[in-house]
Motif scaffolding. Structure first.
Motif, mmCIF file in Angstrom:
data_model
loop_
_atom_site.group_PDB
_atom_site.id
_atom_site.type_symbol
_atom_site.label_atom_id
_atom_site.label_comp_id
_atom_site.label_asym_id
_atom_site.label_seq_id
_atom_site.Cartn_x
_atom_site.Cartn_y
_atom_site.Cartn_z
ATOM 1 N N ARG A 1 0.838 -1.206 0.000
ATOM 2 C CA ARG A 1 0.000 0.000 0.000
ATOM 3 C C ARG A 1 0.874 1.257 0.000
ATOM 4 O O ARG A 1 0.576 2.233 -0.686
ATOM 5 N N LEU B 1 0.634 3.944 -3.031
ATOM 6 C CA LEU B 1 0.345 5.362 -2.781
ATOM 7 C C LEU B 1 1.474 6.236 -3.335
ATOM 8 O O LEU B 1 1.222 7.276 -3.960
ATOM 9 N N LEU C 1 -7.596 1.340 -4.293
ATOM 10 C CA LEU C 1 -6.531 2.354 -4.415
ATOM 11 C C LEU C 1 -6.243 2.717 -5.873
ATOM 12 O O LEU C 1 -5.381 3.545 -6.144
ATOM 13 N N GLU D 1 -8.631 11.684 5.816
ATOM 14 C CA GLU D 1 -7.606 11.225 4.884
ATOM 15 C C GLU D 1 -6.435 10.567 5.616
ATOM 16 O O GLU D 1 -5.926 9.532 5.187
ATOM 17 N N ARG E 1 -5.269 6.758 5.013
ATOM 18 C CA ARG E 1 -3.925 6.559 4.488
ATOM 19 C C ARG E 1 -3.178 5.438 5.205
ATOM 20 O O ARG E 1 -2.552 4.597 4.581
ATOM 21 N N TYR F 1 -9.064 6.575 -1.908
ATOM 22 C CA TYR F 1 -8.661 5.409 -1.122
ATOM 23 C C TYR F 1 -9.592 4.223 -1.329
ATOM 24 O O TYR F 1 -9.419 3.178 -0.716
#
Ligand code: THG
Length: 788
Positions: free
Chosen positions: A148, A152, A190, A389, A393, A421
Motif C-alpha cells: 500500500r 500510494l 486504491l 484522509e 492513508r 482510497y
C-alpha cells in the motif's frame, strides 16, 4: 478474443548463469555489466515477451545502502538496458519498473514506519518515470501494508499504470496473513491497474488462488508463477518449459490478462508459453460482478446482512477515553477495541475528536494501534477531511468513512478522498437546512448523496445512508419518520443503511428497552449497519435473534453457538477489578499483545512468586498457546509478533530482577542464528530470533550474508549447542550445506536446524541438518528438544 500479453521470466538466475556471484547485488552487477542485462531482456523479447521487467527488484535505498550506486543510478541503468534491448529487437515491448519489498518489515511487524516505506518507494517510482518506464510493477509482496505504501507513492508521484502481484502460500494467505479478498478489494480501491500473483508456488498451486482472486476483482489479472516447486534431490524446480506452459493454459478458464514466469523460468519457458497461448485462443470470459466488502488485511466483512458497528472508540462523554487520547495511552484505546471485537462487533467506528487534541495526529496514532490488535475492519469517524484522509492513508484495508451529508460543499470535499482510497462512505440524510422532519425529505437527501457519489466514481454499494436517529423523548414523532426513511432508502434506492441507535433513548429511564426495541424495528425496516455498544448483552441478543428470524443465520447456527455454551472467557479489564493475576489473565494479555498489561501482571506476580516459576508456568505456556493458535491460523503473524513483544516486556522485567539479585543467568541456553553466506534476506531469521528470545533463550544473532568461518568461530568460542540457519534463495542452499559441514568438523554435539522459504524437509535431510523448521514457531520445539 481475450487479450493476453506475455511477460518475461526470471532475471536473477539468468544473471547468475552469466557470472553474478551469490550475495552480489543484481543492480550493481547490472551497472557493471549492462550488456549482460540487455541480452537477457533481448532473449525474453525474442521468446515473445510483450512486457519486460527491469533489473531493479532490490533497487531501493535500504538495500543499496553502502553500495557504489544510488537508487537513481540503479533505476536509470536498468531502464536503459531494457530500452536498448527493445530498440535492438525493433518490437513493441513495454518496460515495467520492477519493485520488490524493501527487505525490512513495516511496523508493527518490524521497525520500518509506513511513512518511511512510502519515501523509499517514492524515490524509485520517481526515477522510474523520469527514465521512461511504461508501467510500475510491485511484485513478490507478502504484506499488504508494505505494498500500500508503494502504491500510494506511485499514484501520488507518477502518472504511470501501477500493477501489483503478491506472493501467497497454498493456504490462501500471505506469510503475514493477508487474505486474497483483502488484497483484491484494497488494491482495486486504491486504483491499481492490474493485480495477481507471482513467485513461491507453481502454476498448479496458484490456480485455485487465481480463481478466488477473480471472484473478488474486476481488474486484469497477472500470473507469474515459479517453475513449479523445488525438487529436493536436484535442487531445481520441477517443471520443464512445456509442462509449465500446459499448466498455464488452464488459466484460460479464469480469463487472465498477463502471464509470465518467476523463479526457475527462462526464455524457453516464455517461448513455450507464447506457443501455448497462440495455439489455444483464450475465449472471452463472461465477467460477473466481483464481490466486495469492508476489510482489514486478514478479515473480510461482506455487507450482505446485519453487521454490528461498535461505537465505543469515541471520546464523547467518556472522561477516561478523552484522557487516554490526550496522554497518547494507546493501550487503553486498544483494550476498548479488543473488548468490542470479543463482544461480537464486525466493524469498529473510530473517533478521536477531543478538545485540546490534534485530531489528525491522533487518528494516525489510533488507527495504527488499533489495527495491530484487532482483525475486524475500521470505520473512520470524523468531520475533519484531513483527519479522514490521514486515517484512510494508514489504514491497512478498506474502511468506511463516517461521514458526509447532502451539502454539496461537504460532498465535494469528502467524496474525492473516499474515491482516492477506495473506501465506502456514510451519508447523513441532512443538508444545509438541517435534519428534515419527514421521511421523504430524508430520502431526497439520500438520493442526492447517491447521485453525487456516482458522479465521483463511487459504486452504489459503497454508499451507506444514515437516516438519523433523533431522541424520542424530545421529538416523539420522529422515530417513525426515521424508520420510514430507512425503509424507503433500503427498498427504493437499494442502499445499505446505518443508524447511531442509542441516540433514540437519551433522557429516558431504563434506556435499554427503548434502544433495543428501536433497533429491532429499524433492522426490520432494512437497517444493516447499526452503530451500537456491542458490550450490552441485550443489544447483541436482539441482533442474534433478528438474524434467526430474518433467515440470515442459517440453521440458527450462530444463535445456538451464542447461547448453548456459557462463555467462560475472562476479559482483560477484569484484572483491574479483582487484582488477582491468574494464568488465564497472563495468557489473555499476551495473546492480545498488551505490553503494559503483561508487564504489570509480571510485576504483580513477582510479589509472591519466583522468577523461574513465572517464566515456566505463566509466560512460556502463554507463548505455547499463542503458537498453537498461529499454527491453526486462528491468529496471524502480526498477532504472533505482538504477543512475543508483550511477553518480552515481562521477560525483561524478570531478567532485571534476577540480575539485581546477582543470581545466575536465567537463560535456558545459547542459540546462534544467521542467514547464510550469499543471502541477504533476514525477515524470517529476525522473527525466529524474537520468538526464541521470548522463550528465554540467549540469542546470538550473526546477521545476514554471514561467512562460514564466523559461524564456526562463534560455535567454538561460545560453546554453542544449537545453530539455526536461514536461506531464502535456492542459490544459497550450497552455502547452507557447507556451513553445516564446517560446524560438524568443530563440534560433535552442536545441533543445526534450517529454515527458509525454499527449504523442504527433504532438502534439510539431504544437507545433513538435524532439524527442519517449516515456520518460525517450529523453531521453539526444536530449541526445547535440544536445550530444554
Ligand atoms: N450516526 C453516525 N455516526 C455516529 C452517530 C450517528 N457516530 C457517533 C454516534 N452517533 C454513535 N456512537 C456513539 C458513541 C458513544 C456513545 C453513543 C453513541 C455514548 N454512549 C453512552 C451513552 O449513551 O450514554 C455513554 C458512555 C458509555 O458508552 O459508557 O457515549 O448517529 N453515522
Amino acid at each position: 478474443m481475450h487479450n493476453l500479453l506475455i511477460l518475461d521470466g526470471a532475471m536473477g538466475t539468468m544473471l547468475q548463469a552469466a557470472g553474478m556471484k551469490a550475495g552480489e547485488h543484481p543492480e550493481v552487477f547490472g551497472f557493471d555489466n549492462p550488456e549482460i542485462v540487455k541480452n537477457i531482456h533481448l532473449k525474453y523479447i525474442e521468446s515473445g515477451s510483450n512486457v519486460i521487467y527491469t533489473n531493479t527488484f532490490g533497487a531501493n535505498a535500504h538495500k543499496l545502502e553502502g553500495c557504489k550506486i544510488d537508487v537513481d543510478t540503479a533505476v536509470k541503468t536498468a531502464i536503459k538496458s531494457a530500452k536498448e534491448a527493445i530498440d535492438e529487437s525493433k518490437r513493441d515491448v513495454k518496460v515495467a519498473l520492477d519493485i520488490g519489498p524493501i527487505g525490512e518489515l513495516l511496523e508493527p511487524l518490524g521497525v520500518l514506519r509506513f511513512e518511511d516505506a512510502y519515501e523509499i518507494y517514492k524515490e524509485m517510482v520517481v526515477a522510474g518515470e523520469k527514465y521512461g518506464a511504461d508501467i510500475i510493477i510491485f511484485e513478490t509482496f507478502t504484506d499488504l501494508y508494505d505494498v500500500r505504501a508503494g502504491v500510494l507513492a506511485a499514484k501520488e508521484n507518477t502518472n504511470l499504470p501501477v500493477w501489483v502481484t503478491m506472493t501467497y502460500e497454498t493456504t490462501g494467505r500471505t506469510f503475514t496473513g493477508t487474505k486474497i479478498e483483502s488484497m483484491a478489494v484494497t488494491l482495486e480501491g486504491l486504483g491499481v491497474d492490474a493485480i495477481g500473483f507471482n513467485c513461491s508456488l507453481g502454476p498448479k498451486e496458484i490456480l485455485p488462488l487465481a480463481k478466488k482472486l477473480k471472484e473478488w476483482t474486476n481488474l486484469p489479472i497477472i500470473i507469474k508463477p515459479n517453475a513449479g516447486l523445488p525438487n529436493p534431490s536436484t535442487g531445481e524446480y520441477d517443471l520443464h518449459a512445456a509442462d509449465f506452459a500446459k499448466l498455464m493454459a488452464d488459466y484460460k478458464s479464469i480469463g487472465i490478462s498477463y502471464a509470465g514466469g518467476c523463479c526457475g523460468t527462462s526464455p524457453e519457458f516464455i517461448s513455450e508459453l507464447k506457443k501455448e497461448f497462440e495455439n489455444r485462443k483464450f475465449s472471452e470470459i463472461k465477467s460477473t460482478k466481483a464481490k466486495t466488502g469492508i476489510c482489514s488485511a486478514n478479515e473480510m466483512v461482506e455487507l450482505n446482512g446485519v453487521r454490528v458497528v461498535g461505537e465505543r472508540l469515541n471520546p464523547t462523554g467518556k472522561k477516561r477515553f478523552q484522557e487516554a487520547l490526550l496522554n497518547h495511552e494507546m493501550e487503553y484505546i486498544c483494550k476498548v477495541a479488543i473488548e468490542e471485537e470479543e463482544s461480537g462487533a464486525d466493524i469498529l467506528d473510530i473517533n478521536v475528536g477531543v478538545p485540546g487534541g490534534d485530531e489528525v495526529a491522533l487518528m494516525i496514532e489510533a488507527v495504527k494501534a488499533v489495527q495491530s490488535v484487532v482483525n475486524i475492519p475500521l470505520q473512520i469517524d470524523s468531520s475533519n477531511p484531513e483527519a479522514i484522509e490521514a486515517g484512510l492513508r494508514v489504514y491497512n484495508g478498506r474502511a468506511i468513512v463516517n461521514s458526509v451529508n447532502a451539502e454539496d460543499e461537504r460532498l465535494d470535499l469528502i467524496l474525492p478522498i473516499v474515491k482516492k482510497y477506495g473506501a465506502a462512505v456514510i451519508g447523513l440524510a441532512l443538508n444545509e437546512n438541517g435534519i428534515p422532519t419527514t421521511a421523504q425529505e430524508r430520502f431526497d437527501n439520500a438520493k442526492h448523496i447517491l447521485d453525487k457519489a456516482l458522479e465521483y466514481g463511487l459504486k452504489k454499494e459503497d454508499v451507506i445512508i444514515d437516516c438519523l436517529t433523533l431522541t424520542v423523548s424530545a421529538q416523539q414523532d420522529q422515530a417513525k419518520e426515521t424508520l420510514e426513511a430507512v425503509r424507503m432508502v433500503t427498498k427504493d434506492l437499494g442502499l445499505h443503511t446505518t443508524l447511531g441507535v442509542s441516540n433514540i433513548s437519551f433522557g429516558l429511564p431504563a434506556r435499554s428497552h427503548i434502544t433495543e426495541n428501536f433497533l429491532i424495528q429499524a433492522m426490520y425496516a432494512g437497517l444493516d449497519l447499526p452503530i451500537v455498544n456491542p458490550n450490552i448483552e441485550g443489544i447483541m441478543d436482539a441482533i442474534y435473534s433478528f438474524k434467526v428470524l430474518s433467515g440470515e443465520d442459517k440453521d440458527s447456527a450462530k444463535y445456538i453457538d451464542r447461547f448453548a455454551a456459557v462463555k467462560t472467557e475472562t476479559k482483560v479489564t477484569e484484572v483491574l477489578n479483582t487484582g488477582e493475576v491468574t494464568k488465564e489473565l497472563v495468557e489473555d494479555a499476551i495473546l492480545k499483545g498488551l505490553k503494559e498489561e503483561t508487564y504489570n501482571n509480571a510485576k504483580k506476580l513477582l510479589e509472591t512468586k519466583g522468577e523461574l516459576e513465572i517464566i515456566n508456568e505463566y509466560l512460556i505456556p502463554a507463548l505455547d498457546t499463542v503458537g498453537d493458535l498461529y499454527e491453526r491460523q486462528v491468529i496471524f503473524l502480526p498477532q504472533l509478533i505482538n504477543a512475543a513483544n508483550a511477553a518480552s516486556s515481562a521477560f525483561e522485567l524478570i531478567k532485571e530482577r534476577i540480575a539485581n539479585k546477582g543470581e545466575q543467568n536465567v537463560s535456558k541456553g545459547k542459540i546462534v542464528v544467521c542467514t547464510v553466506k550469499g543471502d541477504i534476506h533476514d525477515i524470517g531469521k529476525n522473527i525466529v530470533k524474537v520468538i526464541l528470545e521470548n522463550y528465554g533463550y540467549r540469542m546470538i544473532d550473526l546477521g545476514r550474508d554471514v561467512d562460514i568461518q564466523r559461524v564456526v568461530d562463534t560455535v567454538i568460542r561460545e560453546d554453542v549447542k544449537l545453530v539455526g540457519l536461514s536461506a531464502l534463495m535456492t542459490t544459497t542452499l550450497p552455502a547452507m550445506k557447507k556451513t553445516i559441514e564446517e560446524i560438524r568438523k568443530v563440534s560433535k554435539d552442536c545441533k543445526v536446524w534450517v529454515g527458509g522459504a525454499v527449504l523442504t524437509k527433504e532438502y534439510a535431510d539431504e544437507m545433513g541438518a538435524d532439524f527442519y523448521a517449516p515456520d518460525a514457531r517450529s523453531s521453539v520445539d526444536i530449541a526445547k528438544t535440544v536445550l530444554g
